[in-house]
Design a protein around this motif. Sequence first.
Motif, short mmCIF file in Angstrom:
data_model
loop_
_atom_site.label_atom_id
_atom_site.label_comp_id
_atom_site.label_asym_id
_atom_site.label_seq_id
_atom_site.Cartn_x
_atom_site.Cartn_y
_atom_site.Cartn_z
N TYR A 118 3.14 31.45 -0.65
CA TYR A 118 2.42 30.66 0.35
C TYR A 118 1.93 31.57 1.48
CZ TYR A 118 1.50 26.96 3.80
OH TYR A 118 0.92 26.13 4.72
N ASN A 122 -1.85 32.01 2.48
CA ASN A 122 -2.21 31.63 3.83
C ASN A 122 -2.97 32.75 4.53
OD1 ASN A 122 -2.11 29.49 5.75
ND2 ASN A 122 -0.49 30.58 6.86
N ARG A 136 -2.95 27.63 -1.92
CA ARG A 136 -1.94 27.40 -0.88
C ARG A 136 -1.63 25.91 -0.76
NH1 ARG A 136 -4.18 27.95 4.74
NH2 ARG A 136 -4.93 25.92 4.05
N GLU A 140 1.81 24.02 -1.56
CA GLU A 140 2.48 23.29 -0.47
C GLU A 140 3.04 21.95 -0.93
OE1 GLU A 140 0.75 21.27 3.44
OE2 GLU A 140 0.69 23.47 3.53
#
Length: 168
Positions: A118, A122, A136, A140
């Motif tokens: 992640y 990001n 991402r 999530e």
Amino acid sequence: HAEAVRWYRLAAEQGETSAYFNLGRMFLNGFGVSQDDAEAVRWFKLAAELASIEDGKAEAQHNLGYMYSVGQGVPRDYAEAVRWYSLAAEHGLDGAQYNLGRMYGIGRGVPRDIVIAYMWFNLAAYQGHYNATELRDTLEKTMTSHEISRAQQLSSECLARNYRGCGR
């Protein structure tokens, strides 16, 4: 393209490091020379080790990461791919950050770690990488709020360190 290759070779013989990356690209794509992945790897390694950022160092490192990840011109070696991607990512290359996210996300060459995946997605998304935001956001959905918070914290710390030593 053949004339460009001739000039790049002459420049490389004189130690012009930008020529190393350009020769790697020429061999990778078969521009002005017969396409030759192994020769592309040779030139990219020279650029990755000797060139400056302005002369294609990070791009060469990223290309080597890709070539190792798919076994193009070299035996497939995911750990070596992660090593090259990491070097390029530390120079802020969003494509390398994206590919590191993928490697961590599936545990290829590194233990699977969705928090670190992640973080890399990001960082790449922050720079505008076209696929990073989607991956991402998909990742999530599988994470706890604590994991998301930790990944965002790591992203902020990484940005503050100018991409050095991220995720460690």
